[in-house]
Design a protein around this motif. Structure first.
Motif, mmCIF file in Angstrom:
data_model
loop_
_atom_site.group_PDB
_atom_site.id
_atom_site.type_symbol
_atom_site.label_atom_id
_atom_site.label_comp_id
_atom_site.label_asym_id
_atom_site.label_seq_id
_atom_site.Cartn_x
_atom_site.Cartn_y
_atom_site.Cartn_z
ATOM 1 N N GLY A 110 -8.954 1.527 -1.009
ATOM 2 C CA GLY A 110 -8.651 2.449 -1.938
ATOM 3 C C GLY A 110 -9.854 2.285 -3.248
ATOM 4 O O GLY A 110 -10.944 1.436 -2.766
ATOM 5 N N MET A 154 0.728 -1.224 -0.040
ATOM 6 C CA MET A 154 0.135 0.087 0.033
ATOM 7 C C MET A 154 0.877 1.402 0.118
ATOM 8 O O MET A 154 1.727 1.364 0.781
ATOM 9 C CB MET A 154 -0.873 0.101 1.459
ATOM 10 N N GLY A 197 3.917 5.039 3.476
ATOM 11 C CA GLY A 197 3.250 6.345 3.495
ATOM 12 C C GLY A 197 4.077 7.287 3.078
ATOM 13 O O GLY A 197 5.135 7.075 2.708
ATOM 14 N N TYR A 244 0.667 5.485 -0.136
ATOM 15 C CA TYR A 244 -0.264 6.353 0.013
ATOM 16 C C TYR A 244 0.550 7.576 0.310
ATOM 17 O O TYR A 244 1.331 7.591 1.145
ATOM 18 C CB TYR A 244 -1.376 5.886 1.125
ATOM 19 N N GLU A 245 -0.319 8.880 0.416
ATOM 20 C CA GLU A 245 0.106 10.112 0.926
ATOM 21 C C GLU A 245 -0.853 10.697 2.054
ATOM 22 O O GLU A 245 -2.023 10.327 1.816
ATOM 23 C CB GLU A 245 -0.011 10.992 -0.381
ATOM 24 N N VAL A 295 -5.358 5.682 6.657
ATOM 25 C CA VAL A 295 -4.923 4.610 5.744
ATOM 26 C C VAL A 295 -3.938 3.372 6.266
ATOM 27 O O VAL A 295 -4.415 2.338 6.175
ATOM 28 C CB VAL A 295 -4.443 5.235 4.289
ATOM 29 N N ARG A 323 -2.963 10.592 4.331
ATOM 30 C CA ARG A 323 -3.912 10.367 5.062
ATOM 31 C C ARG A 323 -3.455 9.338 6.214
ATOM 32 O O ARG A 323 -3.228 8.174 5.766
ATOM 33 C CB ARG A 323 -5.186 9.615 4.345
ATOM 34 N N PRO A 373 -1.720 2.405 -4.894
ATOM 35 C CA PRO A 373 -1.296 3.649 -4.853
ATOM 36 C C PRO A 373 -2.622 4.332 -4.235
ATOM 37 O O PRO A 373 -3.819 4.147 -5.009
ATOM 38 C CB PRO A 373 -0.704 4.032 -5.899
ATOM 39 N N ARG A 374 -2.462 5.212 -3.480
ATOM 40 C CA ARG A 374 -3.742 6.073 -2.999
ATOM 41 C C ARG A 374 -2.991 7.299 -2.637
ATOM 42 O O ARG A 374 -2.230 7.700 -1.827
ATOM 43 C CB ARG A 374 -4.464 5.396 -1.837
ATOM 44 N N GLY A 375 -3.426 8.336 -3.439
ATOM 45 C CA GLY A 375 -2.944 9.635 -3.334
ATOM 46 C C GLY A 375 -3.152 10.473 -4.642
ATOM 47 O O GLY A 375 -4.117 10.202 -5.431
#
Length: 420
Positions: free
Chosen positions: A383, A119, A146, A121-122, A127, A124, A201-203
């Motif tokens: 996501g 995972m 992160g 991510y940016e 998450v 948050r 990816p989440r961002g």
């Protein structure tokens, strides 16, 4: 051996231990993780305050600061999300289809864990907890990478989760938090095809494109959320206004907020001035086409770039359309396959809207802000997929499993040989 590879090996070795947990054991673990978050709340908030101070000093945008910020209710919401995931049906081992073939073999399709999920991510910090809970519920181990802006927050949350893992006799590597946040380490992680089964990816769009371009492991992608509200000629104006205000102003910095308003020409004269007054009272800047600006003089001219934009801010693109078909054509051209909303009392128009668009979530007389795993019954989400792979739309625990074939026979062979 690099540090990132060593971390991934430890996570892979922990994955079978997670996969072997039964439903009751996973539920107890997630509830213990929720309690641990609450017990560590003071430390988590102190760590988050450090991140917020550093982000503010760097001039981070307001939308990102909102995603980064934690307070007491948000920590409690993280804990509650873990409890909700624990209460969901266990997807592992579910038989989704069973069929006896003419030759007598029983063919089943059974859900199993993916293995190791990375995972990336940016901002948050929530998450960290959500992704860990969903991966564990689906029988997976998880590698969490992160952003640097949330390092202290993510570390504090991971430490709370690790306490629960240790209490349940599980290795902390089952939830591996990457501390080397260099791009080189991220690229190496994305190319560990022998260790990582899926990357999510989440961002922002930049992060997701970077991951997609450098990964050798499978990637679930969601570039941006250009979400539309179409106010049909048969809309209830009050309902439409509520959907608009909630969708645009309740939290403009998230991907399920509205970015474009489309209004049927027969509704425009009555609806747009009223909507503009309500939006402007809440600080929203309007960008519109000529027909919009004729009714709302305060709106500034909108171009194609505005209709394709994910503002993540109190900015809204507006267009008056001739009919439902023009609204559909606009969304097909400018949309991002995230979430679309229609306000209408015409069931045929609603069905046409739903049928014509391929977006991951389509709402009829409901706010775009419901396009969220927790709101849609997933407990939490890891996501949102707009890539139409094995998962599409908000992803919960079930989306972190795959189906495999399990075949039961009684000695059947495909090519019988003569005996003698």
């Amino acid at each position: 051996m690099s540090g990132i590879r060593a971390d991934a090996i430890a996570c892979r070795d922990a994955a079978p231990l997670v996969a072997a947990l039964g439903t009751a054991a996973k539920q107890a673990l997630l509830r213990a993780m929720a309690t641990s978050l609450e017990q560590h709340a003071a430390g988590i908030l102190a760590a988050n305050a450090r991140d917020m101070e550093q982000a503010a000093d760097k001039g981070v945008q307001a939308a990102l600061l909102d995603r980064l910020r934690l307070d007491g209710p948000r920590v409690e919401a993280m804990a509650q999300a873990l409890r909700e995931v624990a209460g969901l049906p266990d997807p592992v081992g579910v038989v989704t289809r069973s069929e006896v073939r003419p030759n007598g073999i029983l063919v089943e399709r059974v859900r199993i864990p993916l293995g190791v999920v990375a995972m990336i991510y940016e901002a948050r910090p929530n998450v960290t907890a959500d992704a860990a809970a969903l991966c564990l519920m689906a029988g997976n181990a998880v590698i969490l990478r992160g952003g640097s802006e949330a390092l202290h927050s993510n570390t504090a949350i991971a430490e709370a989760l690790h306490d629960a893992l240790r209490a349940h006799g599980l290795p902390t590597a089952a939830i591996t938090l990457v501390t080397d946040l260099s791009r080189q380490a991220m690229v190496e992680l994305l190319q560990l095809v022998d260790l990582v089964d899926l990357a999510i990816p989440r961002g922002g769009e930049g992060l997701i494109r970077f991951v997609a371009e450098h990964a050798r492991v499978p990637v679930i992608k969601h570039y941006k959320g250009v979400c539309h509200l179409y106010v049909d000629r048969a809309a209830d104006a009050g309902v439409a206004l509520d959907l608009l205000i909630d969708g645009k102003t309740s939290r403009p910095g998230v991907c399920n907020s509205l970015e474009t308003l489309l209004v049927h020409r027969d509704m425009a004269a009555a609806f747009l001035p009223r909507a503009a007054e309500a939006l402007q009272a809440r600080g929203v800047e309007l960008r519109g086409d000529e027909r919009t600006r004729a009714l709302v003089p305060a709106a500034i001219p909108a171009g194609d770039e505005d209709y394709a934009a994910e503002f993540l801010d109190l900015i809204l693109a507006v267009r008056v359309v001739d009919d439902l078909e023009q609204a559909i054509a606009h969304i097909r051209r400018h949309g991002s396959d995230h979430t679309e909303v229609i306000a209408t009392r015409d069931e045929a128009a609603a069905q046409r809207f739903v049928q014509a668009l391929r977006s991951a979530v389509v709402m009829v007389n409901a706010s775009s802000r419901f396009s969220d795993g927790g709101q849609l019954g997933l407990g939490a989400e890891i996501g949102i997929s707009t890539t139409r792979l094995h998962a599409y739309g908000p992803m919960g625990a079930e989306s972190l499993t795959v189906e495999r074939f399990v075949v039961h026979g009684d000695g059947q062979v495909r090519h019988p040989q003569s005996r003698g």
